[in-house]
Design a protein around this motif. Sequence first.
Motif, PDB file in Angstrom:
ATOM      1  N   LYS A  45       0.806  -1.230   0.000  1.00  3.26           N
ATOM      2  CA  LYS A  45       0.000   0.000   0.000  1.00  3.26           C
ATOM      3  C   LYS A  45       0.843   1.286   0.000  1.00  3.26           C
ATOM      4  O   LYS A  45       0.367   2.357   0.365  1.00  3.26           O
ATOM      5  N   THR A  49       1.962  -0.443  -7.231  1.00  4.04           N
ATOM      6  CA  THR A  49       1.328  -0.495  -8.555  1.00  4.04           C
ATOM      7  C   THR A  49       1.723   0.731  -9.385  1.00  4.04           C
ATOM      8  O   THR A  49       1.922   0.638 -10.600  1.00  4.04           O
ATOM      9  N   TRP A  50       1.826   1.842  -8.704  1.00  4.57           N
ATOM     10  CA  TRP A  50       2.238   3.078  -9.371  1.00  4.57           C
ATOM     11  C   TRP A  50       3.634   2.899  -9.971  1.00  4.57           C
ATOM     12  O   TRP A  50       3.880   3.220 -11.135  1.00  4.57           O
ATOM     13  N   ARG A 123       5.962   5.367   2.148  1.00  4.09           N
ATOM     14  CA  ARG A 123       4.787   6.241   2.209  1.00  4.09           C
ATOM     15  C   ARG A 123       4.486   6.503   3.683  1.00  4.09           C
ATOM     16  O   ARG A 123       4.712   5.622   4.529  1.00  4.09           O
ATOM     17  N   SER A 131      -4.972   3.200   3.646  1.00  2.00           N
ATOM     18  CA  SER A 131      -5.148   2.456   2.390  1.00  2.00           C
ATOM     19  C   SER A 131      -5.386   0.967   2.702  1.00  2.00           C
ATOM     20  O   SER A 131      -6.283   0.335   2.137  1.00  2.00           O
ATOM     21  N   TYR A 186       6.178   7.991  -1.834  1.00  2.00           N
ATOM     22  CA  TYR A 186       4.886   8.227  -2.489  1.00  2.00           C
ATOM     23  C   TYR A 186       4.611   9.736  -2.539  1.00  2.00           C
ATOM     24  O   TYR A 186       4.146  10.265  -3.539  1.00  2.00           O
ATOM     25  N   ILE A 190       3.729  12.293  -5.600  1.00  4.37           N
ATOM     26  CA  ILE A 190       2.539  13.158  -5.603  1.00  4.37           C
ATOM     27  C   ILE A 190       2.946  14.614  -5.845  1.00  4.37           C
ATOM     28  O   ILE A 190       2.338  15.318  -6.644  1.00  4.37           O
ATOM     29  N   PHE A 222      -2.906   9.674 -11.436  1.00  2.00           N
ATOM     30  CA  PHE A 222      -3.929   8.799 -10.841  1.00  2.00           C
ATOM     31  C   PHE A 222      -5.139   8.651 -11.769  1.00  2.00           C
ATOM     32  O   PHE A 222      -5.585   7.541 -12.059  1.00  2.00           O
ATOM     33  N   MET A 225      -4.157   6.499 -14.806  1.00  2.00           N
ATOM     34  CA  MET A 225      -3.844   5.100 -14.477  1.00  2.00           C
ATOM     35  C   MET A 225      -5.096   4.330 -14.077  1.00  2.00           C
ATOM     36  O   MET A 225      -5.218   3.140 -14.313  1.00  2.00           O
ATOM     37  N   PHE A 248      -9.381  -0.400  -5.910  1.00  2.00           N
ATOM     38  CA  PHE A 248      -7.958  -0.583  -5.605  1.00  2.00           C
ATOM     39  C   PHE A 248      -7.252   0.772  -5.735  1.00  2.00           C
ATOM     40  O   PHE A 248      -6.514   1.190  -4.852  1.00  2.00           O
ATOM     41  N   LYS A 251      -8.087   6.563  -3.650  1.00  2.00           N
ATOM     42  CA  LYS A 251      -8.094   8.031  -3.620  1.00  2.00           C
ATOM     43  C   LYS A 251      -6.836   8.612  -4.241  1.00  2.00           C
ATOM     44  O   LYS A 251      -6.873   9.657  -4.858  1.00  2.00           O
ATOM     45  N   GLY A 252      -5.714   7.940  -4.008  1.00  2.00           N
ATOM     46  CA  GLY A 252      -4.470   8.394  -4.625  1.00  2.00           C
ATOM     47  C   GLY A 252      -3.991   9.750  -4.149  1.00  2.00           C
ATOM     48  O   GLY A 252      -3.484  10.547  -4.941  1.00  2.00           O
TER      49      GLY A 252
HETATM   50  P1  A3P Z   1      -5.055   4.732  -1.641  1.00  2.00           P
HETATM   51  O1  A3P Z   1      -5.758   3.512  -1.127  1.00  2.00           O
HETATM   52  O2  A3P Z   1      -4.646   5.656  -0.524  1.00  2.00           O
HETATM   53  O3  A3P Z   1      -5.803   5.433  -2.729  1.00  2.00           O
HETATM   54  P2  A3P Z   1       0.029  -0.501  -3.618  1.00  2.00           P
HETATM   55  O4  A3P Z   1       0.048  -0.473  -5.093  1.00  2.00           O
HETATM   56  O5  A3P Z   1       1.369  -0.504  -2.973  1.00  2.00           O
HETATM   57  O6  A3P Z   1      -0.898  -1.552  -3.078  1.00  2.00           O
HETATM   58  O7  A3P Z   1      -0.586   0.916  -3.147  1.00  2.00           O
HETATM   59  C1  A3P Z   1      -1.912   1.266  -3.442  1.00  2.00           C
HETATM   60  C2  A3P Z   1      -2.082   2.737  -3.159  1.00  2.00           C
HETATM   61  O8  A3P Z   1      -1.391   3.491  -4.181  1.00  2.00           O
HETATM   62  C3  A3P Z   1      -3.555   3.168  -3.224  1.00  2.00           C
HETATM   63  O9  A3P Z   1      -3.676   4.244  -2.278  1.00  2.00           O
HETATM   64  C4  A3P Z   1      -3.660   3.634  -4.675  1.00  2.00           C
HETATM   65  O10 A3P Z   1      -4.752   4.476  -4.930  1.00  2.00           O
HETATM   66  C5  A3P Z   1      -2.322   4.369  -4.800  1.00  2.00           C
HETATM   67  N1  A3P Z   1      -1.952   4.630  -6.208  1.00  2.00           N
HETATM   68  C6  A3P Z   1      -1.806   3.740  -7.216  1.00  2.00           C
HETATM   69  N2  A3P Z   1      -1.523   4.369  -8.377  1.00  2.00           N
HETATM   70  C7  A3P Z   1      -1.482   5.701  -8.088  1.00  2.00           C
HETATM   71  C8  A3P Z   1      -1.259   6.883  -8.860  1.00  2.00           C
HETATM   72  N3  A3P Z   1      -1.031   6.836 -10.172  1.00  2.00           N
HETATM   73  N4  A3P Z   1      -1.293   8.073  -8.222  1.00  2.00           N
HETATM   74  C9  A3P Z   1      -1.525   8.155  -6.896  1.00  2.00           C
HETATM   75  N5  A3P Z   1      -1.760   7.075  -6.103  1.00  2.00           N
HETATM   76  C10 A3P Z   1      -1.742   5.856  -6.702  1.00  2.00           C
END
Ligand code: A3P
Length: 288
Positions: A45, A49-50, A123, A131, A186, A190, A222, A225, A248, A251-252
């Motif tokens: 979290k 994925t980002w 983060r 998250s 993270y 941002i 966000f 993606m 998933f 909020k980002g």
């Molecule tokens: P939130 O639940 O706070 O929105 P992981 O990939 O390590 O599991 O982390 C997931 C978190 O990264 C989620 O946070 C997700 O929304 C956020 N995230 C994924 N892609 C993102 C992006 N492009 N910009 C901002 N946050 C992103």
Amino acid sequence: MTEAELYTLYKGVYLPTVLHTAENLKYYEDFTFRPDDILIATYPKSGTTWMQEIVPLIMSGGDPASVETLPNWDRVPWLEENRAHILNLEERPSPRMLTTHYSFGMMPPSFSEVKPKVIYVTRNPKDVFTSAFHYYDITTFLVKPGLQSEFLRKFLDGEVIFGSWFDHVKSWLNAEDKKNIMYISYEELIMDLKDSVARIAKFLEKSLEAEVVEKIAERCLFKNMKQNKMSNYSLVPAEFMDQAKSEFLRKGIAGDWKNQLTEAEAEHFDAVYKDQMKDVTYKFIWDY
Ligand code: A3P
């Protein structure tokens, strides 16, 4: 369902059993790294994925083919998860892009021998908690969070998957050879995604034109993606992950903990943080 029913205790931390069978864990123990491998390492979290979107786009010079056709778990696979051993990673051309949620101390022998490049994403743990609180609620392979106060206790005590956030972060900050490790948060992504992409590209020794950096940053916003079905987990059946309840890509943002934690919970969190991190000299953005 309980921890005893859903988790395996491995090297002192809980792992969700369906994703981490004994066979998968053995595969990783025996895995042979190459010096030019790129490993994304995170506590869950924190922006995994980002980074699985950013790194392939950097390495392809901005070509979106892989992020448009391969789900993130095959594009930059987790070495500890159940797909790693069927993806034939030994045959993948270099530089391979890989992911892990392991702490530094859990890494297999080949890692310290070869010293591949690592991007360690951190983060603010209060946002990681927030998250995770939503994520644990939508997945059937994780123990339901239950009351927020109880989940907070478990999170701070490390009774969650991949153990304590504090232990994880400290393990990677204390890694013995840091010259191949890039630490990025993270919050930095941002604050300035373009600058972050440029810095990651530099670390990966990939020279990119300014307009390519811009294009990559734009794609990894966000809102953009979220539309990519290869990265938004919409390919996962609802019986494993119920995104109708909470997405998933939820909020980002940075600082959502303010909407989640009570004042007393935030104070307690800060007190535990202060104690756990007292010997850490690294300054995170959220420490200021
Ligand atoms: P939130 O639940 O706070 O929105 P992981 O990939 O390590 O599991 O982390 C997931 C978190 O990264 C989620 O946070 C997700 O929304 C956020 N995230 C994924 N892609 C993102 C992006 N492009 N910009 C901002 N946050 C992103």
